[in-house]
Design an enzyme around this catalytic site. Sequence first.
Site, PDB file in Angstrom:
ATOM      1  N   TRP A  99       0.838  -1.207   0.000  1.00 21.14           N
ATOM      2  CA  TRP A  99       0.000   0.000   0.000  1.00 21.14           C
ATOM      3  C   TRP A  99       0.864   1.245   0.000  1.00 21.14           C
ATOM      4  O   TRP A  99       0.522   2.247  -0.638  1.00 21.14           O
ATOM      5  CB  TRP A  99      -0.970  -0.020   1.183  1.00 21.14           C
ATOM      6  CG  TRP A  99      -1.915  -1.185   1.102  1.00 21.14           C
ATOM      7  CD1 TRP A  99      -2.013  -2.222   1.981  1.00 21.14           C
ATOM      8  CD2 TRP A  99      -2.871  -1.450   0.057  1.00 21.14           C
ATOM      9  NE1 TRP A  99      -2.978  -3.105   1.548  1.00 21.14           N
ATOM     10  CE2 TRP A  99      -3.515  -2.656   0.385  1.00 21.14           C
ATOM     11  CE3 TRP A  99      -3.241  -0.786  -1.109  1.00 21.14           C
ATOM     12  CZ2 TRP A  99      -4.509  -3.230  -0.420  1.00 21.14           C
ATOM     13  CZ3 TRP A  99      -4.231  -1.347  -1.909  1.00 21.14           C
ATOM     14  CH2 TRP A  99      -4.854  -2.545  -1.569  1.00 21.14           C
ATOM     15  N   ASP A 166      -1.713   6.523   6.396  1.00 22.64           N
ATOM     16  CA  ASP A 166      -2.728   5.565   5.972  1.00 22.64           C
ATOM     17  C   ASP A 166      -2.949   4.635   7.167  1.00 22.64           C
ATOM     18  O   ASP A 166      -2.089   3.831   7.500  1.00 22.64           O
ATOM     19  CB  ASP A 166      -2.212   4.786   4.752  1.00 22.64           C
ATOM     20  CG  ASP A 166      -3.170   3.691   4.297  1.00 22.64           C
ATOM     21  OD1 ASP A 166      -4.227   3.502   4.932  1.00 22.64           O
ATOM     22  OD2 ASP A 166      -2.850   3.024   3.288  1.00 22.64           O
ATOM     23  N   LYS A 190     -11.940  -2.282   7.074  1.00 18.22           N
ATOM     24  CA  LYS A 190     -11.189  -3.142   7.985  1.00 18.22           C
ATOM     25  C   LYS A 190     -11.628  -2.985   9.441  1.00 18.22           C
ATOM     26  O   LYS A 190     -11.757  -3.973  10.136  1.00 18.22           O
ATOM     27  CB  LYS A 190      -9.687  -2.895   7.865  1.00 18.22           C
ATOM     28  CG  LYS A 190      -9.073  -3.649   6.703  1.00 18.22           C
ATOM     29  CD  LYS A 190      -8.626  -2.812   5.600  1.00 18.22           C
ATOM     30  CE  LYS A 190      -8.192  -3.609   4.385  1.00 18.22           C
ATOM     31  NZ  LYS A 190      -7.570  -2.736   3.398  1.00 18.22           N
TER      32      LYS A 190
END
Length: 355
Positions: A99, A166, A190
Amino acid sequence: MKKHNFYAGPSILSEYTIKNTADAVLDFAGTGLSLLEISHRSKEFVAVMDEAQALVKELLDVPSGYEVVFLGGGASLQFCMVPFNLLKKKAAYLETGTWAVNAIKEAKLFGEVDVVASSKEANFTYIPKGYTVPEDADYFHITTNNTIFGTEMRYDPDVKVPLVADMSSDIFSRPIDIAKYNIIYAGAQKNLAPAGVTIAIVREDALGHVDRAIPTMLDYRTHIKKGSMFNTPPCLPVFSALQTLKYYKQLGGVKVLEKMNIEKAAILYDEIDRNKLFKGTANVEDRSIMNVCFVMNDEYKDLEDEFIKFATSKGMVGIKGHRSVGGFRASIYNAMPKSSVEALIDTMKEFEKAH
Ligand SMILES: *Cc1c(COP(=O)(O)O)cnc(C)c1O
């Protein structure tokens, strides 16, 4: 049979969230309408949005000067929105996983990117340390939890420039020192809600300093000004997010969640370290308390598929590791009950006895 849900994302949500969302799909707030068909401008939905923003601020102790927005486009859109809004000349990034790599790729479209450290050469099994962040960087971007590789920074680094993070896979898992950050963003799927919404916590005075034109939808100021109602928000995910936030508050907030998460992760890592069949893949001091990655010890490698089958027969779902790590990954987010982690541990013990 109720399954033990170890999926990495979308992933387990609290029963409270799922039940209240299901009820609202049938009758939303006593309106006689479904949550699926209500106007986002109705006073009942506006109240949902307002309360969700307020609860994020309350749970994370967000100081004044910051706003919370609910956005579309996933965490992946934030990879471009962040530099679009914040990158004047140069930004620093820490490369800790897939990511982060994706975030770096987008930032390069907007200016100079200084990747201050990377663990790529070790397949991202650790969090780099001892790096230097240039003082002239506009911000330093980190990925606090590396969902695929099972490493986590459970701290807010001390550097001379504002942080951007993030936090898609570990938001609400611990208290955060928000004042160190210009932007924190997290895809909801999530730790918060079904897929379809992303939250961003934005320091307002960090905005408006770039010279480039920003498309209206990609400008944080648009969404702040309109209370996340500039365009139609994803009503159902926002409603679900509110339920999860209420549930977190009832549990006692992020400090309590952190304690529970540490406990769950500790018993699972203890079993991985004890069990002769398994070994962890992440550097011990960087182990994530959200995504626990492990593989079969070399001499038992050929038992991998059999273990997946055995675990499946015991009601475990989603423990197959990401293809870039292999083996197994147990995602044990905030909503994961300790009893499911214990069930996985029992399964590992039983499998060890059989071999
Ligand atoms: C899942 C994940 C993403 C991607 O989120 P999308 O909402 O699918 O764009 C980004 N970063 C991290 C850390 C993730 O876990």
